[in-house]
Write an enzyme that holds these catalytic residues in place. Structure first.
Site, mmCIF file in Angstrom:
data_model
loop_
_atom_site.group_PDB
_atom_site.id
_atom_site.type_symbol
_atom_site.label_atom_id
_atom_site.label_comp_id
_atom_site.label_asym_id
_atom_site.label_seq_id
_atom_site.Cartn_x
_atom_site.Cartn_y
_atom_site.Cartn_z
ATOM 1 N N TYR A 148 -31.781 -36.115 -27.029
ATOM 2 C CA TYR A 148 -32.644 -35.498 -28.027
ATOM 3 C C TYR A 148 -33.032 -36.530 -29.065
ATOM 4 O O TYR A 148 -32.173 -37.220 -29.612
ATOM 5 C CB TYR A 148 -31.921 -34.344 -28.722
ATOM 6 C CG TYR A 148 -31.298 -33.374 -27.761
ATOM 7 C CD1 TYR A 148 -32.080 -32.631 -26.880
ATOM 8 C CD2 TYR A 148 -29.919 -33.215 -27.720
ATOM 9 C CE1 TYR A 148 -31.496 -31.750 -25.989
ATOM 10 C CE2 TYR A 148 -29.329 -32.338 -26.831
ATOM 11 C CZ TYR A 148 -30.125 -31.608 -25.969
ATOM 12 O OH TYR A 148 -29.543 -30.743 -25.086
ATOM 13 N N TRP A 165 -34.254 -17.919 -19.776
ATOM 14 C CA TRP A 165 -33.135 -16.985 -19.571
ATOM 15 C C TRP A 165 -33.535 -15.551 -19.893
ATOM 16 O O TRP A 165 -33.095 -14.602 -19.259
ATOM 17 C CB TRP A 165 -31.940 -17.430 -20.431
ATOM 18 C CG TRP A 165 -30.651 -16.856 -19.955
ATOM 19 C CD1 TRP A 165 -29.911 -15.898 -20.574
ATOM 20 C CD2 TRP A 165 -29.959 -17.183 -18.745
ATOM 21 N NE1 TRP A 165 -28.787 -15.618 -19.828
ATOM 22 C CE2 TRP A 165 -28.798 -16.378 -18.697
ATOM 23 C CE3 TRP A 165 -30.215 -18.065 -17.689
ATOM 24 C CZ2 TRP A 165 -27.887 -16.443 -17.644
ATOM 25 C CZ3 TRP A 165 -29.303 -18.117 -16.638
ATOM 26 C CH2 TRP A 165 -28.169 -17.326 -16.624
ATOM 27 N N PHE A 191 -17.992 -30.616 -23.209
ATOM 28 C CA PHE A 191 -16.962 -30.122 -22.290
ATOM 29 C C PHE A 191 -16.259 -31.234 -21.516
ATOM 30 O O PHE A 191 -15.287 -30.990 -20.833
ATOM 31 C CB PHE A 191 -17.563 -29.101 -21.325
ATOM 32 C CG PHE A 191 -18.993 -29.369 -20.972
ATOM 33 C CD1 PHE A 191 -19.366 -30.572 -20.408
ATOM 34 C CD2 PHE A 191 -19.965 -28.412 -21.224
ATOM 35 C CE1 PHE A 191 -20.680 -30.828 -20.090
ATOM 36 C CE2 PHE A 191 -21.300 -28.659 -20.908
ATOM 37 C CZ PHE A 191 -21.661 -29.875 -20.341
ATOM 38 N N ARG A 206 -26.858 -24.316 -15.698
ATOM 39 C CA ARG A 206 -27.824 -25.393 -15.917
ATOM 40 C C ARG A 206 -27.129 -26.610 -16.549
ATOM 41 O O ARG A 206 -27.670 -27.243 -17.443
ATOM 42 C CB ARG A 206 -28.977 -24.882 -16.791
ATOM 43 C CG ARG A 206 -29.626 -23.654 -16.182
ATOM 44 C CD ARG A 206 -30.812 -23.176 -16.949
ATOM 45 N NE ARG A 206 -30.489 -22.366 -18.108
ATOM 46 C CZ ARG A 206 -31.373 -21.680 -18.801
ATOM 47 N NH1 ARG A 206 -32.645 -21.707 -18.443
ATOM 48 N NH2 ARG A 206 -31.024 -20.966 -19.856
ATOM 49 N N HIS A 209 -26.513 -29.846 -12.914
ATOM 50 C CA HIS A 209 -27.710 -30.596 -12.476
ATOM 51 C C HIS A 209 -28.053 -31.759 -13.416
ATOM 52 O O HIS A 209 -28.865 -32.600 -13.078
ATOM 53 C CB HIS A 209 -28.910 -29.655 -12.280
ATOM 54 C CG HIS A 209 -29.511 -29.124 -13.542
ATOM 55 N ND1 HIS A 209 -30.762 -28.542 -13.576
ATOM 56 C CD2 HIS A 209 -29.029 -29.068 -14.811
ATOM 57 C CE1 HIS A 209 -31.020 -28.170 -14.816
ATOM 58 N NE2 HIS A 209 -30.000 -28.470 -15.583
ATOM 59 N N ASP A 210 -27.411 -31.804 -14.591
ATOM 60 C CA ASP A 210 -27.643 -32.922 -15.517
ATOM 61 C C ASP A 210 -26.881 -34.185 -15.104
ATOM 62 O O ASP A 210 -27.135 -35.265 -15.660
ATOM 63 C CB ASP A 210 -27.141 -32.556 -16.931
ATOM 64 C CG ASP A 210 -28.077 -31.588 -17.644
ATOM 65 O OD1 ASP A 210 -29.233 -31.455 -17.221
ATOM 66 O OD2 ASP A 210 -27.628 -30.966 -18.627
ATOM 67 N N ASN A 256 -37.434 -34.088 -11.994
ATOM 68 C CA ASN A 256 -37.335 -34.010 -13.452
ATOM 69 C C ASN A 256 -35.956 -34.447 -13.935
ATOM 70 O O ASN A 256 -35.823 -35.084 -14.977
ATOM 71 C CB ASN A 256 -37.642 -32.592 -13.938
ATOM 72 C CG ASN A 256 -37.780 -32.559 -15.432
ATOM 73 O OD1 ASN A 256 -38.494 -33.372 -16.006
ATOM 74 N ND2 ASN A 256 -37.044 -31.688 -16.080
ATOM 75 N N GLN A 260 -35.386 -37.283 -16.585
ATOM 76 C CA GLN A 260 -34.858 -36.938 -17.914
ATOM 77 C C GLN A 260 -33.348 -37.040 -18.054
ATOM 78 O O GLN A 260 -32.851 -37.012 -19.189
ATOM 79 C CB GLN A 260 -35.261 -35.501 -18.275
ATOM 80 C CG GLN A 260 -36.706 -35.379 -18.715
ATOM 81 C CD GLN A 260 -36.938 -34.132 -19.553
ATOM 82 O OE1 GLN A 260 -37.389 -33.140 -19.031
ATOM 83 N NE2 GLN A 260 -36.614 -34.168 -20.823
HETATM 84 C C1 LIG Z 1 -29.202 -27.729 -20.063
HETATM 85 S S1 LIG Z 1 -28.077 -27.235 -21.324
HETATM 86 C C2 LIG Z 1 -27.541 -25.679 -20.674
HETATM 87 C C3 LIG Z 1 -27.071 -24.740 -21.743
HETATM 88 C C4 LIG Z 1 -26.720 -23.308 -21.301
HETATM 89 N N1 LIG Z 1 -25.602 -23.302 -20.389
HETATM 90 C C5 LIG Z 1 -27.926 -22.619 -20.721
HETATM 91 O O1 LIG Z 1 -27.983 -22.385 -19.497
HETATM 92 O O2 LIG Z 1 -28.865 -22.305 -21.466
HETATM 93 C C6 LIG Z 1 -26.795 -28.387 -21.052
HETATM 94 C C7 LIG Z 1 -25.481 -28.167 -21.795
HETATM 95 O O3 LIG Z 1 -24.700 -29.335 -21.605
HETATM 96 C C8 LIG Z 1 -24.055 -29.701 -22.813
HETATM 97 N N2 LIG Z 1 -23.860 -31.165 -22.850
HETATM 98 C C9 LIG Z 1 -22.687 -31.802 -22.854
HETATM 99 N N3 LIG Z 1 -22.839 -33.116 -22.921
HETATM 100 C C10 LIG Z 1 -24.170 -33.355 -22.970
HETATM 101 C C11 LIG Z 1 -24.982 -34.527 -23.070
HETATM 102 N N4 LIG Z 1 -24.445 -35.746 -23.155
HETATM 103 N N5 LIG Z 1 -26.299 -34.393 -23.086
HETATM 104 C C12 LIG Z 1 -26.857 -33.166 -22.993
HETATM 105 N N6 LIG Z 1 -26.159 -32.019 -22.911
HETATM 106 C C13 LIG Z 1 -24.826 -32.109 -22.903
HETATM 107 C C14 LIG Z 1 -24.982 -29.191 -23.905
HETATM 108 O O4 LIG Z 1 -24.251 -28.903 -25.065
HETATM 109 C C15 LIG Z 1 -25.574 -27.942 -23.283
HETATM 110 O O5 LIG Z 1 -24.731 -26.841 -23.597
#
Ligand SMILES: C[S@@+](CC[C@H](N)C(=O)[O-])C[C@H]1O[C@@H](n2cnc3c(N)ncnc32)[C@H](O)[C@@H]1O
Length: 299
Positions: A148, A165, A191, A206, A209-210, A256, A260
């Site tokens: 961000y 959602w 986490f 979600r 997948h990150d 994506n 990203q």
């Molecule tokens: C795509 S969001 C999904 C949030 C929620 N579970 C939803 O479905 O709306 C990813 C989640 O990963 C957590 N997270 C942990 N480490 C992160 C990081 N380095 N960068 C981005 N998100 C991170 C964020 O706090 C967020 O809650």
């Protein structure tokens, strides 16, 4: 005149090459508030009136409104030789900011953040990693931790997730009977490091997948350690077909994730393997009508 095959080929090429213009018409109309101005008006509006209310040029507004009509985002009626515009049902439901099912925030996030990352897709494919440093001038060693650019962007992203959602969450949560799990924890925040609270079921929506496989396994193993015997984990993600050849939307999401994040979208078998590597058993996978599938596994 070209043969039918040639016409079809050129039409497909046109469709693919101009796809970004179509997205930009939608993004610009959302950014400017076209759908909101039309929703607030008691009657259909001419393009000059829309332009005045938006504080935009007459010429640009007319072109934008007419493109929206062709995209079925707006309807036009001719009265006394004058074009008058109104929202379609789709726009009223999903694009007007005040609608309970509005996707406005999601579209703003796509427009202001995702689109900029996609400008570097070819380089992301070359290097196999996101191009945040190019898109936003972030130092490359801070890539994903600096996902961000500002608190505003983070809030925009969270609102965007909530928009999706609000339309699709109910069917995801109905995919399994969760009544055997009285205490449910939806995992977020840091986490990878923070202690995980006690719960009967942990939701990772979600999230996986990150991340690359190694980090997913590390996170799932942490969840497995705190999970009670008989407890479980519910993974919510957009699922690729078993052979990875579709659906196209999920394939685009996977690109994506490359553009990203550090992650990718996966097939049910790939999620099964990650869950098994962390010690989970009895993996069940359910599709829903929408974007997401649900995968339930037990300790
Ligand atoms: C795509 S969001 C999904 C949030 C929620 N579970 C939803 O479905 O709306 C990813 C989640 O990963 C957590 N997270 C942990 N480490 C992160 C990081 N380095 N960068 C981005 N998100 C991170 C964020 O706090 C967020 O809650």
């Amino acid at each position: 005149m070209g043969s039918p095959d040639e016409q079809a080929a050129l039409s497909l090429l046109d469709h693919c090459s101009c796809g970004f213009m179509v997205s930009q018409v939608l993004f610009a109309a959302c950014e400017l508030g076209v759908f909101d101005v039309l929703a607030e008006a008691p009657e259909l509006l001419g393009s000059d009136t829309v332009a005045t209310r938006l504080g935009a040029s007459s010429r640009g507004t007319e072109l934008l409104l007419d493109a929206c009509v062709s995209l079925k985002l707006l309807q036009v009626e001719m009265r006394g030789g004058k074009a008058l515009y109104k929202n379609t049902e789709l726009s009223s439901t999903y694009l007007v900011r005040s609608s309970p099912r509005s996707q406005h925030n999601m579209l703003l996030y796509l427009s202001r953040t995702t689109y900029l990352c996609w400008a570097h897709l070819a380089q992301a494919v070359r290097e196999g990693r996101n191009q945040y440093h190019k898109a936003f001038g972030v130092p490359s060693d801070e890539l994903f931790s600096a996902i961000y650019r500002s608190e505003d962007e983070q809030l925009q992203f969270m609102r965007a997730l909530q928009d999706i959602w609000s339309v699709q969450g109910r069917s995801v949560m109905a995919a399994f009977d969760l009544s055997p799990f009285p205490l449910i924890c939806d995992l977020g925040g840091d986490f990878f490091r923070d202690p995980l609270p006690d719960a009967d079921l942990y939701i990772l929506a979600r999230v996986l997948h990150d991340w690359a496989d190694e980090k997913c396994t590390r996170l799932l193993a942490r969840v497995h350690r705190v999970c009670k015997p008989g407890g479980g984990v519910l993974v919510v993600e957009s699922l690729l077909d078993a052979d990875g050849r579709g659906p196209l939307t999920t394939q685009l999401y996977s690109l994506n994730m490359l553009a990203q994040t550090e992650g990718r979208e996966r097939t049910p078998a790939q999620y099964r393997a990650l869950l098994a590597a962390a010690g989970f058993q009895g993996v069940q996978c359910r599709a829903t009508w929408g974007l997401y599938g649900a995968i339930l596994a037990r300790k």
